[in-house]
Motif scaffolding. Structure first.
Motif, PDB file in Angstrom:
ATOM      1  N   VAL A 258      27.687  52.085   8.382  1.00  0.00           N
ATOM      2  CA  VAL A 258      27.133  53.433   8.505  1.00  0.00           C
ATOM      3  C   VAL A 258      28.066  54.507   7.943  1.00  0.00           C
ATOM      4  CG1 VAL A 258      26.298  55.168  10.125  1.00  0.00           C
ATOM      5  CG2 VAL A 258      25.683  52.770  10.450  1.00  0.00           C
ATOM      6  N   ILE A 259      29.285  54.565   8.440  1.00  0.00           N
ATOM      7  CA  ILE A 259      30.213  55.611   7.991  1.00  0.00           C
ATOM      8  C   ILE A 259      30.540  55.464   6.506  1.00  0.00           C
ATOM      9  CG2 ILE A 259      32.534  56.583   8.295  1.00  0.00           C
ATOM     10  CD1 ILE A 259      32.147  56.103  11.345  1.00  0.00           C
ATOM     11  N   PRO A 260      30.821  54.247   6.009  1.00  0.00           N
ATOM     12  CA  PRO A 260      31.042  54.122   4.560  1.00  0.00           C
ATOM     13  C   PRO A 260      29.825  54.534   3.716  1.00  0.00           C
ATOM     14  CG  PRO A 260      31.953  52.215   5.666  1.00  0.00           C
ATOM     15  CD  PRO A 260      31.179  52.994   6.702  1.00  0.00           C
ATOM     16  N   GLU A 261      28.607  54.256   4.202  1.00  0.00           N
ATOM     17  CA  GLU A 261      27.405  54.670   3.473  1.00  0.00           C
ATOM     18  C   GLU A 261      27.315  56.188   3.395  1.00  0.00           C
ATOM     19  OE1 GLU A 261      23.849  52.925   5.105  1.00  0.00           O
ATOM     20  OE2 GLU A 261      24.571  50.898   4.776  1.00  0.00           O
ATOM     21  N   ILE A 262      27.595  56.839   4.509  1.00  0.00           N
ATOM     22  CA  ILE A 262      27.557  58.303   4.522  1.00  0.00           C
ATOM     23  C   ILE A 262      28.622  58.859   3.589  1.00  0.00           C
ATOM     24  CG2 ILE A 262      27.904  60.360   5.947  1.00  0.00           C
ATOM     25  CD1 ILE A 262      26.720  58.710   8.299  1.00  0.00           C
ATOM     26  N   GLU A 263      29.819  58.283   3.623  1.00  0.00           N
ATOM     27  CA  GLU A 263      30.889  58.729   2.725  1.00  0.00           C
ATOM     28  C   GLU A 263      30.484  58.559   1.271  1.00  0.00           C
ATOM     29  OE1 GLU A 263      34.112  56.355   4.225  1.00  0.00           O
ATOM     30  OE2 GLU A 263      34.753  57.929   5.611  1.00  0.00           O
TER      31      GLU A 263
ATOM     32  N   ASP B  76      28.754  60.877  -3.864  1.00  0.00           N
ATOM     33  CA  ASP B  76      27.743  61.009  -4.921  1.00  0.00           C
ATOM     34  C   ASP B  76      27.290  62.454  -5.071  1.00  0.00           C
ATOM     35  OD1 ASP B  76      27.884  58.279  -5.328  1.00  0.00           O
ATOM     36  OD2 ASP B  76      25.995  57.832  -4.293  1.00  0.00           O
ATOM     37  N   LEU B  77      27.130  63.135  -3.954  1.00  0.00           N
ATOM     38  CA  LEU B  77      26.705  64.530  -3.997  1.00  0.00           C
ATOM     39  C   LEU B  77      27.783  65.403  -4.632  1.00  0.00           C
ATOM     40  CD1 LEU B  77      24.415  66.420  -3.362  1.00  0.00           C
ATOM     41  CD2 LEU B  77      25.271  66.624  -1.025  1.00  0.00           C
ATOM     42  N   TYR B  78      29.040  65.151  -4.272  1.00  0.00           N
ATOM     43  CA  TYR B  78      30.140  65.896  -4.899  1.00  0.00           C
ATOM     44  C   TYR B  78      30.180  65.658  -6.413  1.00  0.00           C
ATOM     45  CZ  TYR B  78      32.556  67.717  -0.758  1.00  0.00           C
ATOM     46  OH  TYR B  78      32.903  68.417   0.372  1.00  0.00           O
TER      47      TYR B  78
ATOM     48  N   ASP C 171      21.119  75.352  -3.278  1.00  0.00           N
ATOM     49  CA  ASP C 171      21.038  75.517  -1.828  1.00  0.00           C
ATOM     50  C   ASP C 171      20.713  74.184  -1.160  1.00  0.00           C
ATOM     51  OD1 ASP C 171      21.667  78.201  -1.941  1.00  0.00           O
ATOM     52  OD2 ASP C 171      19.578  78.866  -1.899  1.00  0.00           O
ATOM     53  N   GLU C 172      19.867  73.406  -1.815  1.00  0.00           N
ATOM     54  CA  GLU C 172      19.504  72.081  -1.283  1.00  0.00           C
ATOM     55  C   GLU C 172      20.735  71.175  -1.227  1.00  0.00           C
ATOM     56  OE1 GLU C 172      16.827  68.216  -2.516  1.00  0.00           O
ATOM     57  OE2 GLU C 172      16.120  70.191  -3.152  1.00  0.00           O
ATOM     58  N   ASP C 173      21.553  71.207  -2.294  1.00  0.00           N
ATOM     59  CA  ASP C 173      22.778  70.413  -2.318  1.00  0.00           C
ATOM     60  C   ASP C 173      23.712  70.824  -1.180  1.00  0.00           C
ATOM     61  OD1 ASP C 173      21.954  69.049  -4.596  1.00  0.00           O
ATOM     62  OD2 ASP C 173      23.075  70.354  -5.963  1.00  0.00           O
ATOM     63  N   LYS C 174      23.863  72.127  -0.988  1.00  0.00           N
ATOM     64  CA  LYS C 174      24.747  72.633   0.068  1.00  0.00           C
ATOM     65  C   LYS C 174      24.237  72.211   1.445  1.00  0.00           C
ATOM     66  CE  LYS C 174      26.143  76.672  -2.599  1.00  0.00           C
ATOM     67  NZ  LYS C 174      26.035  78.141  -2.708  1.00  0.00           N
ATOM     68  N   THR C 175      22.936  72.296   1.637  1.00  0.00           N
ATOM     69  CA  THR C 175      22.344  71.909   2.918  1.00  0.00           C
ATOM     70  C   THR C 175      22.532  70.422   3.163  1.00  0.00           C
ATOM     71  OG1 THR C 175      20.706  73.677   2.769  1.00  0.00           O
ATOM     72  CG2 THR C 175      20.197  71.843   4.244  1.00  0.00           C
ATOM     73  N   GLN C 176      22.247  69.632   2.140  1.00  0.00           N
ATOM     74  CA  GLN C 176      22.381  68.185   2.278  1.00  0.00           C
ATOM     75  C   GLN C 176      23.835  67.805   2.543  1.00  0.00           C
ATOM     76  OE1 GLN C 176      21.193  65.847  -1.141  1.00  0.00           O
ATOM     77  NE2 GLN C 176      20.845  64.049   0.119  1.00  0.00           N
ATOM     78  N   LEU C 177      24.761  68.432   1.859  1.00  0.00           N
ATOM     79  CA  LEU C 177      26.177  68.151   2.051  1.00  0.00           C
ATOM     80  C   LEU C 177      26.599  68.489   3.484  1.00  0.00           C
ATOM     81  CD1 LEU C 177      28.817  67.212   0.796  1.00  0.00           C
ATOM     82  CD2 LEU C 177      29.201  69.552   0.009  1.00  0.00           C
ATOM     83  N   ALA C 178      26.172  69.627   3.966  1.00  0.00           N
ATOM     84  CA  ALA C 178      26.511  70.028   5.342  1.00  0.00           C
ATOM     85  C   ALA C 178      25.929  69.045   6.354  1.00  0.00           C
ATOM     86  CB  ALA C 178      26.012  71.440   5.604  1.00  0.00           C
ATOM     87  N   GLU C 179      24.694  68.615   6.119  1.00  0.00           N
ATOM     88  CA  GLU C 179      24.051  67.663   7.034  1.00  0.00           C
ATOM     89  C   GLU C 179      24.777  66.323   7.028  1.00  0.00           C
ATOM     90  OE1 GLU C 179      19.988  67.532   5.707  1.00  0.00           O
ATOM     91  OE2 GLU C 179      19.496  69.445   6.677  1.00  0.00           O
ATOM     92  N   LEU C 180      25.158  65.859   5.848  1.00  0.00           N
ATOM     93  CA  LEU C 180      25.874  64.588   5.748  1.00  0.00           C
ATOM     94  C   LEU C 180      27.242  64.667   6.420  1.00  0.00           C
ATOM     95  CD1 LEU C 180      24.983  63.532   2.109  1.00  0.00           C
ATOM     96  CD2 LEU C 180      24.324  62.323   4.199  1.00  0.00           C
ATOM     97  N   GLN C 181      27.936  65.763   6.224  1.00  0.00           N
ATOM     98  CA  GLN C 181      29.246  65.921   6.845  1.00  0.00           C
ATOM     99  C   GLN C 181      29.125  65.968   8.366  1.00  0.00           C
ATOM    100  OE1 GLN C 181      30.431  69.385   4.555  1.00  0.00           O
ATOM    101  NE2 GLN C 181      31.817  68.150   3.298  1.00  0.00           N
ATOM    102  N   GLU C 182      28.105  66.633   8.880  1.00  0.00           N
ATOM    103  CA  GLU C 182      27.872  66.696  10.326  1.00  0.00           C
ATOM    104  C   GLU C 182      27.507  65.312  10.862  1.00  0.00           C
ATOM    105  OE1 GLU C 182      27.779  68.067  14.107  1.00  0.00           O
ATOM    106  OE2 GLU C 182      28.523  69.144  12.346  1.00  0.00           O
TER     107      GLU C 182
END
Length: 86
Positions: free
Chosen positions: A15-20, A25-27, A38-49
């Motif tokens: 799980v954690i490696p998949e999220i990383e 990939d997003l970066y 804005d979608e990228d920023k939202t998705q990045l914030a959600e993934l980090q959380e």
């Protein structure tokens, strides 16, 4: 193997490696386009959380704060989430 060991393994090795990987990939996508939508920023914030939440959950499991039944429920929930993604 106990449910706690199964959950620890699932979180640490899947799980954690998949999220990383998704975060990386997003970066890369942002770096290639040199622009974050804005979608990228939202998705990045959600993934980090999400990563932070799973890391906290992992700590709880390792500290013995979850019983076997709770660990099984979390494993089942993760399995359901993964099935929905497919």
């Amino acid at each position: 193997m106990t449910e706690a060991e199964d959950l620890t393994d699932l979180l640490e090795n899947d799980v954690i490696p998949e999220i990383e990987s998704f975060i990386d990939d997003l970066y890369e996508k942002i770096a290639e386009t040199k622009n974050a939508t804005d979608e990228d920023k939202t998705q990045l914030a959600e993934l980090q959380e999400l990563k932070k939440e799973f890391a906290l959950l992992l700590d709880e499991v390792k500290n013995g704060e979850l019983d076997e039944e709770e660990c099984r429920a979390v494993i089942d929930e993760i399995d359901m989430m993964r099935e929905e993604e497919e």
